[in-house]
Design an enzyme around this catalytic site. Structure first.
Site, PDB file in Angstrom:
ATOM      1  CG  ASN A  40       4.356   1.547   5.421  1.00 54.40           C
ATOM      2  OD1 ASN A  40       5.172   0.834   6.284  1.00 54.40           O
ATOM      3  ND2 ASN A  40       3.500   0.837   4.644  1.00 54.40           N
ATOM      4  CB  ILE A  41       2.679   6.862   8.638  1.00 52.37           C
ATOM      5  CG1 ILE A  41       4.135   6.605   9.348  1.00 52.37           C
ATOM      6  CG2 ILE A  41       1.502   7.193   9.339  1.00 52.37           C
ATOM      7  CD1 ILE A  41       4.329   7.769   9.830  1.00 52.37           C
ATOM      8  CD  GLU A  42      -0.785   1.575   4.510  1.00 53.78           C
ATOM      9  OE1 GLU A  42      -1.663   0.865   4.968  1.00 53.78           O
ATOM     10  OE2 GLU A  42      -0.146   1.016   3.422  1.00 53.78           O
ATOM     11  CB  CYS A  51       6.731   6.184   1.320  1.00 51.95           C
ATOM     12  SG  CYS A  51       5.753   5.707  -0.221  1.00 51.95           S
ATOM     13  CD  GLU A  53      10.944   4.134   0.554  1.00 54.59           C
ATOM     14  OE1 GLU A  53       9.928   4.218   1.045  1.00 54.59           O
ATOM     15  OE2 GLU A  53      11.051   3.374  -0.295  1.00 54.59           O
ATOM     16  CB  CYS A  84       6.661   5.123  -4.666  1.00 55.27           C
ATOM     17  SG  CYS A  84       6.675   6.691  -3.921  1.00 55.27           S
ATOM     18  CB  CYS A  87      10.093   7.823  -2.419  1.00 60.92           C
ATOM     19  SG  CYS A  87       8.910   7.890  -1.033  1.00 60.92           S
TER      20      CYS A  87
HETATM   21  N1  THU Z   1       5.459   2.002   0.438  1.00 58.27           N
HETATM   22  C1  THU Z   1       6.639   2.594   1.078  1.00 58.27           C
HETATM   23  O1  THU Z   1       6.660   3.004   2.191  1.00 58.27           O
HETATM   24  N2  THU Z   1       7.694   2.467   0.377  1.00 58.27           N
HETATM   25  C2  THU Z   1       8.047   1.950  -0.869  1.00 58.27           C
HETATM   26  O2  THU Z   1       9.028   2.108  -1.584  1.00 58.27           O
HETATM   27  C3  THU Z   1       6.834   1.273  -1.565  1.00 58.27           C
HETATM   28  C4  THU Z   1       5.489   1.668  -1.027  1.00 58.27           C
HETATM   29  C5  THU Z   1       4.240   1.910   1.191  1.00 58.27           C
HETATM   30  C6  THU Z   1       3.227   2.890   0.804  1.00 58.27           C
HETATM   31  C7  THU Z   1       2.261   2.259   1.250  1.00 58.27           C
HETATM   32  O3  THU Z   1       1.762   2.292   2.763  1.00 58.27           O
HETATM   33  C8  THU Z   1       2.386   0.600   1.171  1.00 58.27           C
HETATM   34  O4  THU Z   1       3.757   0.536   0.908  1.00 58.27           O
HETATM   35  C9  THU Z   1       1.699   0.218  -0.092  1.00 58.27           C
HETATM   36  O5  THU Z   1       1.776   0.710  -1.249  1.00 58.27           O
END
Ligand code: THU
Length: 133
Positions: A40-42, A51, A53, A84, A87
């Site tokens: 995941n890249i915020e 996300c 995925e 989510c 995704c």
């Molecule tokens: N996130 C994912 O990368 N994949 C998931 O299946 C659930 C959520 C990430 C998004 C965000 O960066 C962090 O998890 C919290 O929601």
């Protein structure tokens, strides 16, 4: 540990998750035996977060891959983390009814077919259009 799960844990190490503190790793297995990983890249805008995925999926699609068999998702959460809604929509569209396996640190594994995670999904077959060639 199987190589796909191992690849997902390695990807988790690269997560950019300073806002949520919730690192996620994903490893997408292709029909021809390759593996594409993602984390995941915020970012400061929050809403533009991607996300793990989707990062794995975009990497594979942008390399021309079109056929997949499984995705493994790993997190440090106590319970297995399933993808989510956004995704799920994209995995259904581009990967079809693949196996989605969620794995915890203690090795608990939960596998669902995509069709169970997104029943009655909206996809290109829902549109009255010619299928792309
Ligand atoms: N996130 C994912 O990368 N994949 C998931 O299946 C659930 C959520 C990430 C998004 C965000 O960066 C962090 O998890 C919290 O929601």
């Amino acid at each position: 540990m199987d190589p796909l799960t191992d690849a997902a844990w390695q990807a988790l190490e690269h997560a950019l998750c300073s806002y949520s503190k919730f690192p996620v790793g994903a490893a997408l297995h292709t029909a021809d035996g390759r593996v594409f990983t993602g984390c995941n890249i915020e970012n400061a805008s929050y809403g533009l977060t991607v996300c793990a995925e989707r990062v794995a999926l975009w990497k594979a699609l942008s390399e021309g891959v079109r056929a997949f068999t499984e995705i493994v998702v790993v997190t440090n959460a106590a319970k297995p983390t399933t993808p989510c809604g956004a995704c799920r929509q994209l995995l259904w569209e581009f990967c079809g009814d693949i196996a989605v396996t969620s794995v915890t640190r203690d090795g608990t594994r939960l596998t669902h077919p995509m069709s169970a995670l997104l029943p009655y999904g909206f996809d290109r077959d829902s549109l009255p259009l010619q299928k792309p060639g």
